[in-house]
Design a protein around this motif. Structure first.
Motif, PDB file in Angstrom:
ATOM      1  N   ARG A 114       0.837  -1.201   0.000  1.00 11.22           N
ATOM      2  CA  ARG A 114       0.000   0.000   0.000  1.00 11.22           C
ATOM      3  C   ARG A 114       0.876   1.257   0.000  1.00 11.22           C
ATOM      4  O   ARG A 114       0.651   2.206  -0.742  1.00 11.22           O
ATOM      5  N   LEU A 115       1.907   1.249   0.841  1.00 11.05           N
ATOM      6  CA  LEU A 115       2.796   2.410   0.940  1.00 11.05           C
ATOM      7  C   LEU A 115       3.608   2.588  -0.343  1.00 11.05           C
ATOM      8  O   LEU A 115       3.808   3.711  -0.811  1.00 11.05           O
ATOM      9  N   SER A 116       4.072   1.476  -0.922  1.00 14.29           N
ATOM     10  CA  SER A 116       4.819   1.559  -2.188  1.00 14.29           C
ATOM     11  C   SER A 116       3.940   2.144  -3.285  1.00 14.29           C
ATOM     12  O   SER A 116       4.397   2.959  -4.097  1.00 14.29           O
ATOM     13  N   THR A 117       2.675   1.719  -3.315  1.00 18.07           N
ATOM     14  CA  THR A 117       1.728   2.228  -4.306  1.00 18.07           C
ATOM     15  C   THR A 117       1.560   3.735  -4.157  1.00 18.07           C
ATOM     16  O   THR A 117       1.587   4.491  -5.127  1.00 18.07           O
ATOM     17  N   LYS A 118       1.429   4.158  -2.904  1.00 18.34           N
ATOM     18  CA  LYS A 118       1.231   5.578  -2.617  1.00 18.34           C
ATOM     19  C   LYS A 118       2.451   6.405  -3.026  1.00 18.34           C
ATOM     20  O   LYS A 118       2.335   7.425  -3.713  1.00 18.34           O
ATOM     21  N   VAL A 119       3.630   5.937  -2.629  1.00 17.42           N
ATOM     22  CA  VAL A 119       4.852   6.697  -2.886  1.00 17.42           C
ATOM     23  C   VAL A 119       5.147   6.754  -4.386  1.00 17.42           C
ATOM     24  O   VAL A 119       5.418   7.826  -4.937  1.00 17.42           O
ATOM     25  N   ALA A 120       5.093   5.600  -5.053  1.00 21.25           N
ATOM     26  CA  ALA A 120       5.411   5.588  -6.486  1.00 21.25           C
ATOM     27  C   ALA A 120       4.396   6.435  -7.253  1.00 21.25           C
ATOM     28  O   ALA A 120       4.759   7.115  -8.216  1.00 21.25           O
ATOM     29  N   GLY A 121       3.139   6.400  -6.814  1.00 17.75           N
ATOM     30  CA  GLY A 121       2.120   7.228  -7.459  1.00 17.75           C
ATOM     31  C   GLY A 121       2.452   8.700  -7.325  1.00 17.75           C
ATOM     32  O   GLY A 121       2.369   9.466  -8.292  1.00 17.75           O
ATOM     33  N   ARG A 122       2.860   9.105  -6.139  1.00 19.83           N
ATOM     34  CA  ARG A 122       3.226  10.511  -5.938  1.00 19.83           C
ATOM     35  C   ARG A 122       4.448  10.876  -6.768  1.00 19.83           C
ATOM     36  O   ARG A 122       4.570  12.000  -7.267  1.00 19.83           O
ATOM     37  N   MET A 123       5.383   9.935  -6.889  1.00 18.22           N
ATOM     38  CA  MET A 123       6.567  10.210  -7.704  1.00 18.22           C
ATOM     39  C   MET A 123       6.185  10.435  -9.163  1.00 18.22           C
ATOM     40  O   MET A 123       6.706  11.335  -9.818  1.00 18.22           O
ATOM     41  N   ARG A 124       5.258   9.630  -9.656  1.00 19.76           N
ATOM     42  CA  ARG A 124       4.857   9.787 -11.058  1.00 19.76           C
ATOM     43  C   ARG A 124       4.134  11.109 -11.278  1.00 19.76           C
ATOM     44  O   ARG A 124       4.347  11.784 -12.288  1.00 19.76           O
ATOM     45  N   VAL A 125       3.307  11.505 -10.308  1.00 19.41           N
ATOM     46  CA  VAL A 125       2.643  12.807 -10.411  1.00 19.41           C
ATOM     47  C   VAL A 125       3.685  13.922 -10.457  1.00 19.41           C
ATOM     48  O   VAL A 125       3.569  14.884 -11.206  1.00 19.41           O
ATOM     49  N   ALA A 126       4.743  13.764  -9.640  1.00 18.60           N
ATOM     50  CA  ALA A 126       5.784  14.798  -9.579  1.00 18.60           C
ATOM     51  C   ALA A 126       6.779  14.674 -10.731  1.00 18.60           C
ATOM     52  O   ALA A 126       7.630  15.547 -10.914  1.00 18.60           O
ATOM     53  N   GLY A 127       6.698  13.575 -11.488  1.00 15.47           N
ATOM     54  CA  GLY A 127       7.616  13.390 -12.614  1.00 15.47           C
ATOM     55  C   GLY A 127       9.041  13.093 -12.198  1.00 15.47           C
ATOM     56  O   GLY A 127       9.993  13.553 -12.824  1.00 15.47           O
ATOM     57  N   VAL A 128       9.200  12.326 -11.113  1.00 18.90           N
ATOM     58  CA  VAL A 128      10.547  11.990 -10.650  1.00 18.90           C
ATOM     59  C   VAL A 128      10.697  10.480 -10.529  1.00 18.90           C
ATOM     60  O   VAL A 128       9.721   9.745 -10.443  1.00 18.90           O
ATOM     61  N   ALA A 129      11.954  10.047 -10.514  1.00 12.43           N
ATOM     62  CA  ALA A 129      12.279   8.644 -10.277  1.00 12.43           C
ATOM     63  C   ALA A 129      13.455   8.599  -9.319  1.00 12.43           C
ATOM     64  O   ALA A 129      14.212   9.563  -9.215  1.00 12.43           O
ATOM     65  N   GLY A 130      13.599   7.486  -8.617  1.00 14.52           N
ATOM     66  CA  GLY A 130      14.667   7.410  -7.622  1.00 14.52           C
ATOM     67  C   GLY A 130      15.309   6.040  -7.569  1.00 14.52           C
ATOM     68  O   GLY A 130      14.717   5.051  -8.006  1.00 14.52           O
ATOM     69  N   ARG A 131      16.525   5.973  -7.049  1.00 13.49           N
ATOM     70  CA  ARG A 131      17.295   4.723  -7.086  1.00 13.49           C
ATOM     71  C   ARG A 131      17.350   3.986  -5.762  1.00 13.49           C
ATOM     72  O   ARG A 131      17.571   2.788  -5.728  1.00 13.49           O
ATOM     73  N   THR A 132      17.255   4.711  -4.643  1.00 14.34           N
ATOM     74  CA  THR A 132      17.447   4.049  -3.349  1.00 14.34           C
ATOM     75  C   THR A 132      16.114   3.879  -2.638  1.00 14.34           C
ATOM     76  O   THR A 132      15.406   4.851  -2.397  1.00 14.34           O
ATOM     77  N   VAL A 133      15.789   2.624  -2.338  1.00 11.25           N
ATOM     78  CA  VAL A 133      14.551   2.312  -1.620  1.00 11.25           C
ATOM     79  C   VAL A 133      14.915   1.991  -0.176  1.00 11.25           C
ATOM     80  O   VAL A 133      15.785   1.159   0.074  1.00 11.25           O
ATOM     81  N   THR A 134      14.256   2.671   0.757  1.00 10.96           N
ATOM     82  CA  THR A 134      14.518   2.459   2.182  1.00 10.96           C
ATOM     83  C   THR A 134      13.235   2.044   2.875  1.00 10.96           C
ATOM     84  O   THR A 134      12.187   2.654   2.648  1.00 10.96           O
ATOM     85  N   ILE A 135      13.320   1.017   3.693  1.00 12.53           N
ATOM     86  CA  ILE A 135      12.176   0.723   4.552  1.00 12.53           C
ATOM     87  C   ILE A 135      12.520   1.113   5.976  1.00 12.53           C
ATOM     88  O   ILE A 135      13.690   1.135   6.368  1.00 12.53           O
ATOM     89  N   LYS A 136      11.474   1.460   6.705  1.00 10.30           N
ATOM     90  CA  LYS A 136      11.622   1.783   8.123  1.00 10.30           C
ATOM     91  C   LYS A 136      10.753   0.822   8.909  1.00 10.30           C
ATOM     92  O   LYS A 136       9.622   0.549   8.524  1.00 10.30           O
ATOM     93  N   VAL A 137      11.295   0.297   9.978  1.00 14.33           N
ATOM     94  CA  VAL A 137      10.551  -0.627  10.826  1.00 14.33           C
ATOM     95  C   VAL A 137      10.661  -0.143  12.261  1.00 14.33           C
ATOM     96  O   VAL A 137      11.772   0.050  12.770  1.00 14.33           O
ATOM     97  N   ARG A 138       9.502   0.101  12.860  1.00 13.27           N
ATOM     98  CA  ARG A 138       9.508   0.504  14.273  1.00 13.27           C
ATOM     99  C   ARG A 138       8.880  -0.617  15.087  1.00 13.27           C
ATOM    100  O   ARG A 138       7.753  -1.035  14.814  1.00 13.27           O
ATOM    101  N   PHE A 139       9.617  -1.103  16.077  1.00  9.18           N
ATOM    102  CA  PHE A 139       9.122  -2.201  16.903  1.00  9.18           C
ATOM    103  C   PHE A 139       8.208  -1.669  17.995  1.00  9.18           C
ATOM    104  O   PHE A 139       8.125  -0.463  18.230  1.00  9.18           O
ATOM    105  N   ALA A 140       7.538  -2.608  18.649  1.00  6.92           N
ATOM    106  CA  ALA A 140       6.574  -2.233  19.687  1.00  6.92           C
ATOM    107  C   ALA A 140       7.235  -1.373  20.760  1.00  6.92           C
ATOM    108  O   ALA A 140       6.582  -0.501  21.340  1.00  6.92           O
ATOM    109  N   ASP A 141       8.529  -1.608  21.021  1.00 13.23           N
ATOM    110  CA  ASP A 141       9.197  -0.821  22.070  1.00 13.23           C
ATOM    111  C   ASP A 141       9.732   0.512  21.534  1.00 13.23           C
ATOM    112  O   ASP A 141      10.489   1.199  22.222  1.00 13.23           O
TER     113      ASP A 141
END
Length: 395
Positions: free
Chosen positions: A275-302
């Motif tokens: 869902r998040l990838s869909t959202k981000v890539a969609g916004r990138m296409r609207v803005a007419g940009v592309a990018g090379r580095t994909v980062t995920i963030k993971v926050r644990f319960a603590d």
DNA sequence: TCTGGGGTCCTAGGACCC
DNA sequence: TCTGGGGTCCTAGGACCC
């Protein structure tokens, strides 16, 4: 060169007062003078609090649970970012009628360099008052203005001016204005740096100003040390740069979301990454940009948070490319039963799409996924985001 | 049922290259 | 015994801002 001498305090910092709360209530006279909190979600934070709510010590970024405890009678309003964005654009337009040198820092604040406007409009103080009247008349909200020679000083001055006021700091008063302040007031000094400086016995801005540069740099590092020293003397000469245009895109785009409740379910987590990838890539296409580095963030319960990134051989704006990288990064973590609070996806190293030449990969149809994305974008444009989404998001 | 979501910039170590 | 030295890219983390 016959122009009038340049004003000694040409920088304005304009900051809306309780912006989200003010906009949310300006057409609701029943809420005027009432404690109002803009925010929401059971696990959210306060985005903005009206001055009546601040009487109860409710502050921005405070957990909503705590805010409700402090002020149970407060009216909680959900944010309407579309409306905030519209009001913000109108306000920024008013600024640009004064000078083209407008640097928006966020929806609700901007620096203005009025050096070239004083012949036409009067002194910086007079310009500040005109702007405040204009915004009040046109938008029905108030703002505060700081006026100084340096952006960092103007920024602090607007805080002093709140609410609904103006503070001018002339050059000869810079040190008497700055030096009594707590170091934590400086722009760029947050909780951590403030605590570290306090431990070193540097409590006020004056303390920092009177510490030899070398000593300061040894204590906090070369970069931060010299930066702090400049700020402490109000000697920051940063110029105002009108916001990035299409020629200079954002450096990154991302999205993250806190789960309603913590989860360790792989399917749920992968669905969220999609869902998040869909959202981000969609916004990138609207803005007419592309990018090379994909980062995920993971926050644990603590609340401990990690990131994992992967740089692709080629910049992309393709949803599937972003999701594939994100899901691989997630699987590579090898989490077993760890409960997650939040996941996020971000793409960095953005460049205008037309500068990317997509290499032909043997065996891969040249345009396969990006054609699919563009079809989705067209349908989204016509029918809204609910109309088109990957099958695994339909449940 | 403490602690959002959007970003920017800096640091530091290791890889890699000349 | 002996360790070069820059420059750039990549990755991870952290601080900070609104």
């Amino acid at each position: 060169m016959t122009s009038a001498s340049a004003p000694a305090t040409p920088i304005l910092h304009v900051d809306m007062d309780a912006f989200y709360a003010s906009v949310a209530t300006r057409d609701r006279p029943d809420l005027w003078g009432v404690p109002v909190i803009v925010g929401g979600g059971s696990r959210g934070v306060v985005l903005s609090a009206s001055y009546a709510a601040r009487q109860y010590d409710v502050r921005s970024a405070m957990p909503m649970t705590r805010a409700r405890r402090l002020c149970p009678q407060a009216v909680v309003v959900a944010p309407d970012f579309e409306l905030f964005g519209q009001v913000s654009s109108s306000v920024m337009e008013s600024f640009r009628r004064v000078t083209p040198l407008v640097e928006a820092l966020s929806l609700d604040e901007a620096f203005l360099d009025v050096r070239g406007s004083t012949r036409r409009l009067g002194s910086p103080l007079e310009i500040a008052e005109q702007l405040r009247a204009t915004i009040h008349d046109e938008q029905g909200i108030t703002c505060s203005v700081g006026v100084a020679a340096a952006v960092s000083v103007a920024k602090l001055a607007s805080r002093r001016a709140k609410p609904d006021g103006v503070v001018v700091v002339p050059p000869e008063e810079i040190t008497s204005f700055l030096h009594p302040l707590d170091v934590g007031e400086l722009w760029g000094v947050g909780e951590k740096t403030r605590a570290m400086l306090h431990r070193l016995g540097l409590v006020t801005v004056g303390d920092v100003a009177h510490t030899p540069l070398r000593t300061l740099q040894r204590a906090v590092g070369a970069g931060l040390g010299s930066h702090l020293h400049e700020l402490a003397w109000g000697a920051d000469r940063r110029a105002i740069t009108p916001r990035r245009g299409p020629d200079e895109p954002d450096r990154s785009m991302g999205a993250d979301e806190t789960f309603g409740r913590d989860t360790d379910d792989r399917e749920t987590i992968l669905r969220e990454l999609l869902r998040l990838s869909t959202k981000v890539a969609g916004r990138m296409r609207v803005a007419g940009v592309a990018g090379r580095t994909v980062t995920i963030k993971v926050r644990f319960a603590d609340f401990t948070t990690i990131t994992r990134s992967r740089t692709l051989p080629e910049a992309t704006d393709v949803t599937q490319d972003v999701y594939r990288a994100a899901s691989r990064l997630y699987d590579a973590l090898g989490l077993q039963r760890a409960r997650l609070r939040l996941v996020g996806v971000r793409v960095e190293g953005l460049v205008p799409r037309e500068t990317v030449h997509r290499q032909l990969v043997l065996g891969e149809r040249e345009h396969g996924w990006s054609d699919a994305d563009r079809a989705v974008d067209r349908a989204t444009l016509r029918f809204g985001t609910a109309a088109v989404r990957p099958a695994s998001l339909l449940s």
